[in-house]
Write an enzyme that holds these catalytic residues in place. Structure first.
Site, mmCIF file in Angstrom:
data_model
loop_
_atom_site.group_PDB
_atom_site.id
_atom_site.type_symbol
_atom_site.label_atom_id
_atom_site.label_comp_id
_atom_site.label_asym_id
_atom_site.label_seq_id
_atom_site.Cartn_x
_atom_site.Cartn_y
_atom_site.Cartn_z
ATOM 1 N N LYS A 69 0.963 -1.338 0.165
ATOM 2 C CA LYS A 69 -0.027 0.089 0.068
ATOM 3 C C LYS A 69 1.047 1.291 -0.006
ATOM 4 O O LYS A 69 0.752 2.199 -0.668
ATOM 5 C CB LYS A 69 -0.973 -0.028 1.369
ATOM 6 C CG LYS A 69 -2.257 -0.852 1.157
ATOM 7 C CD LYS A 69 -2.803 -1.328 2.361
ATOM 8 C CE LYS A 69 -3.804 -2.385 1.909
ATOM 9 N NZ LYS A 69 -4.576 -2.776 3.242
ATOM 10 N N GLN A 98 -4.730 -1.593 9.444
ATOM 11 C CA GLN A 98 -4.722 -3.005 8.726
ATOM 12 C C GLN A 98 -5.185 -3.987 9.818
ATOM 13 O O GLN A 98 -4.757 -4.236 10.958
ATOM 14 C CB GLN A 98 -2.995 -3.243 8.477
ATOM 15 C CG GLN A 98 -2.843 -4.412 7.779
ATOM 16 C CD GLN A 98 -3.540 -4.717 6.493
ATOM 17 O OE1 GLN A 98 -3.362 -3.556 5.756
ATOM 18 N NE2 GLN A 98 -4.140 -5.770 6.263
ATOM 19 N N ASP A 144 -10.985 2.897 3.982
ATOM 20 C CA ASP A 144 -11.225 1.258 4.010
ATOM 21 C C ASP A 144 -12.855 1.124 3.879
ATOM 22 O O ASP A 144 -13.388 0.186 3.186
ATOM 23 C CB ASP A 144 -10.755 0.555 5.116
ATOM 24 C CG ASP A 144 -9.855 -0.396 4.593
ATOM 25 O OD1 ASP A 144 -9.687 -0.677 3.421
ATOM 26 O OD2 ASP A 144 -8.995 -0.961 5.457
#
Ligand code: NAD
Length: 279
Positions: A52, A96, A119
């Site tokens: 990422k 994450q 997200d």
């Protein structure tokens, strides 16, 4: 045999679009920024976070990675989220998952400011998605939708079957298909006759995590098959939730694994980050 829906190629196109948008934003004095938070040393998570970060650099998005030890307390993590919420350099925040067991994942995700939830996992964002309000599309399901779009497939009026009901893939992709006027069926581990359900699908999305569960005999002639599954079998081999060889004999379009949905996920994260900065 099916045409291949090439996620690698389409993701590269999306990244190129994002790169241009980043240049436009920078010309207006806006420097899009993403903060990625990683707690602990999960090897897969480390790879995802590195990818990422690298993808951000490639398109000119500022990115910072916060690597915290596994023993980090929930309070410390919430404090960091709070700082990032207030940081004007940062437009998107990604935590994450999975987090270590002693941390309440829901609490942490819910602490991310709605306008920075790139997200798209917070309850408020999911609520907006369901009622059709402005929101961030979660990255993997959004990637599936862009793949459909690029193949020139309009879900309107079509029968879509989603296999899997997870919060990160199955449920949101079903909502997005519904928003695009598909007739949607969601299958899961208690579905009585999975094969019969799948055979109805003009659009089949597999997000199960079971290697090659869906075989060619379960596919309607000419269907579009999007395989979200990433399953490691043996030492090196990756397979999807769909048995590619047999399914490709029946499908009109199919995504490979790897090289299908996988590369789309990060591309969509970049897109959401730029979108957050634009807003
Ligand atoms: P999950 O484990 O959270 O959910 C799996 C779902 O499949 C559950 O809802 C369950 O009810 C259903 N299921 C299980 N067995 C079934 C069966 N026999 N028949 C029908 N349904 C069944 O998984 P997830 O997080 O949604 O991930 C699914 C797969 O997608 C995994 O392989 C994962 O690695 C992959 N994935 C890929 C990406 C990507 O970037 N490409 C992103 C997220 C997940």
């Amino acid at each position: 045999p099916a045409q291949i829906l090439d996620g690698k190629k389409i993701a590269a196109e999306v990244r190129a679009e994002v790169k241009e948008e980043v240049s436009r934003l920078k010309a207006e004095g806006i420097n899009p920024g993403l903060a990625v938070v990683l707690v602990g040393e999960d090897p897969a998570s480390q790879v995802y976070v590195r990818n990422k970060h690298r993808a951000c650099e490639e398109v000119g998005i500022y990115s910072e990675v916060h690597r915290l030890p596994a023993a980090t307390s929930q309070a410390e993590l919430l404090k960091l989220i709070d700082q990032l919420n207030k940081d004007p350099k940062i437009h998107g925040i990604l935590v994450q998952l999975p987090l270590p067991d002693h941390i309440d994942e829901k609490k942490v995700i819910d602490a991310i400011a709605l306008e920075k939830d790139v997200d798209g996992f917070s309850p408020a964002n999911v609520g907006n998605l369901v009622i059709g309000d402005k929101c961030f599309y979660p990255c993997t399901p959004h990637g599936c939708m862009v793949l459909l779009e690029k193949a020139g497939i309009d879900p309107k009026g079509k029968k879509a079957v989603v296999v899997g009901r997870s919060n990160i893939v199955g449920k949101p992709v079903a909502m997005m298909l519904l928003a695009r006027h598909a007739t949607v069926t969601i299958c899961h581990s208690r579905t009585r006759d999975l094969a019969a359900e799948c055979r109805q699908a003009d659009i089949l999305i597999a997000a199960v995590g079971k290697p090659e569960l869906i075989t060619g005999d379960m596919i309607k002639e000419g269907a579009v098959v999007i395989d979200v599954g990433i399953n490691r079998v043996g030492e090196k081999k990756l397979v999807g939730d769909v048995h590619f060889e047999s399914a490709a004999q029946k499908a009109g379009w199919i995504t490979p694994v790897p090289g299908g949905v996988g590369p789309m996920t990060i591309a969509m994260l970049l897109k959401n980050t730029v979108e957050a900065a634009r807003r």
